[in-house]
Design a protein around this motif. Structure first.
Motif, PDB file in Angstrom:
ATOM      1  N   ALA A   1      35.672  44.323  52.204  1.00  0.00           N
ATOM      2  CA  ALA A   1      34.620  43.575  51.512  1.00  0.00           C
ATOM      3  C   ALA A   1      35.237  42.266  51.016  1.00  0.00           C
ATOM      4  N   SER A   2      35.478  41.366  51.944  1.00  0.00           N
ATOM      5  CA  SER A   2      36.194  40.139  51.582  1.00  0.00           C
ATOM      6  C   SER A   2      35.333  39.208  50.729  1.00  0.00           C
ATOM      7  N   ASP A   3      34.016  39.446  50.686  1.00  0.00           N
ATOM      8  CA  ASP A   3      33.139  38.635  49.833  1.00  0.00           C
ATOM      9  C   ASP A   3      33.112  39.146  48.389  1.00  0.00           C
ATOM     10  N   TYR A   4      33.659  40.320  48.140  1.00  0.00           N
ATOM     11  CA  TYR A   4      33.695  40.862  46.778  1.00  0.00           C
ATOM     12  C   TYR A   4      35.029  40.466  46.156  1.00  0.00           C
ATOM     13  N   ARG A   5      34.975  39.618  45.136  1.00  0.00           N
ATOM     14  CA  ARG A   5      36.214  39.010  44.652  1.00  0.00           C
ATOM     15  C   ARG A   5      36.701  39.526  43.299  1.00  0.00           C
ATOM     16  N   LYS A   6      35.948  40.471  42.715  1.00  0.00           N
ATOM     17  CA  LYS A   6      36.343  40.923  41.372  1.00  0.00           C
ATOM     18  C   LYS A   6      37.495  41.924  41.401  1.00  0.00           C
ATOM     19  N   LYS A   7      37.701  42.551  42.541  1.00  0.00           N
ATOM     20  CA  LYS A   7      38.809  43.493  42.701  1.00  0.00           C
ATOM     21  C   LYS A   7      39.419  43.280  44.076  1.00  0.00           C
ATOM     22  N   SER A   8      40.700  43.693  44.212  1.00  0.00           N
ATOM     23  CA  SER A   8      41.322  43.639  45.535  1.00  0.00           C
ATOM     24  C   SER A   8      41.234  45.012  46.194  1.00  0.00           C
ATOM     25  N   HIS A   9      41.525  45.050  47.475  1.00  0.00           N
ATOM     26  CA  HIS A   9      41.566  46.306  48.240  1.00  0.00           C
ATOM     27  C   HIS A   9      40.218  47.030  48.204  1.00  0.00           C
ATOM     28  N   VAL A  10      39.163  46.294  48.427  1.00  0.00           N
ATOM     29  CA  VAL A  10      37.814  46.877  48.414  1.00  0.00           C
ATOM     30  C   VAL A  10      37.272  46.886  49.850  1.00  0.00           C
ATOM     31  N   PHE A  11      36.697  48.018  50.244  1.00  0.00           N
ATOM     32  CA  PHE A  11      36.024  48.055  51.546  1.00  0.00           C
ATOM     33  C   PHE A  11      34.590  48.516  51.377  1.00  0.00           C
ATOM     34  N   ARG A  12      33.783  48.221  52.374  1.00  0.00           N
ATOM     35  CA  ARG A  12      32.345  48.476  52.287  1.00  0.00           C
ATOM     36  C   ARG A  12      31.904  49.402  53.422  1.00  0.00           C
ATOM     37  N   LEU A  13      31.045  50.333  53.066  1.00  0.00           N
ATOM     38  CA  LEU A  13      30.393  51.182  54.058  1.00  0.00           C
ATOM     39  C   LEU A  13      28.915  50.811  54.071  1.00  0.00           C
TER      40      LEU A  13
END
Ligand code: I3P
Length: 88
Positions: A63-75
């Motif tokens: 989830a490279s568009d989510y910037r509040k945390k690192s190492h986030v992925f999206r399903l």
């Protein structure tokens, strides 16, 4: 292992109503992702939310568009449901 999960969308163009990050013990078995408080609860079937089932249309990626945390992925599911997952 443990992941934090955030429900972003609960349908096409319908934002999820419950949007807080929640920590779950997660287990991936083939195409099924299950959630519980810990491994012991999972083993005895005490799940904290419904299983998520993947099919060939399910999308997963960083989830490279989510910037509040690192190492986030999206399903992303075909029915519009979308979840973010955060790993330590
Ligand atoms: C949500 C919670 C989430 C936040 C979300 C809030 O509130 O603060 O952490 O997401 O923002 O709605 P509540 O705990 O009352 O459910 P982020 O951490 O991604 O900001 P959002 O509605 O803008 O997604």
């Amino acid at each position: 292992g443990f992941l934090s999960r955030k429900h972003e969308w609960e349908g096409h163009e319908r934002k999820a109503s419950h949007r807080a990050w929640e920590k779950h013990f997660c287990a991936l078995t083939s195409t099924r992702l299950s959630f519980a408080k810990d491994a012991k609860h999972l083993k005895s079937g005490r799940i904290t939310s419904d299983d998520l089932l993947f099919d060939s249309a399910t999308q997963v990626g960083p989830a490279s568009d989510y910037r509040k945390k690192s190492h986030v992925f999206r399903l992303k599911f075909q029915n519009g449901n979308e979840y973010l997952f955060h790993a330590k």
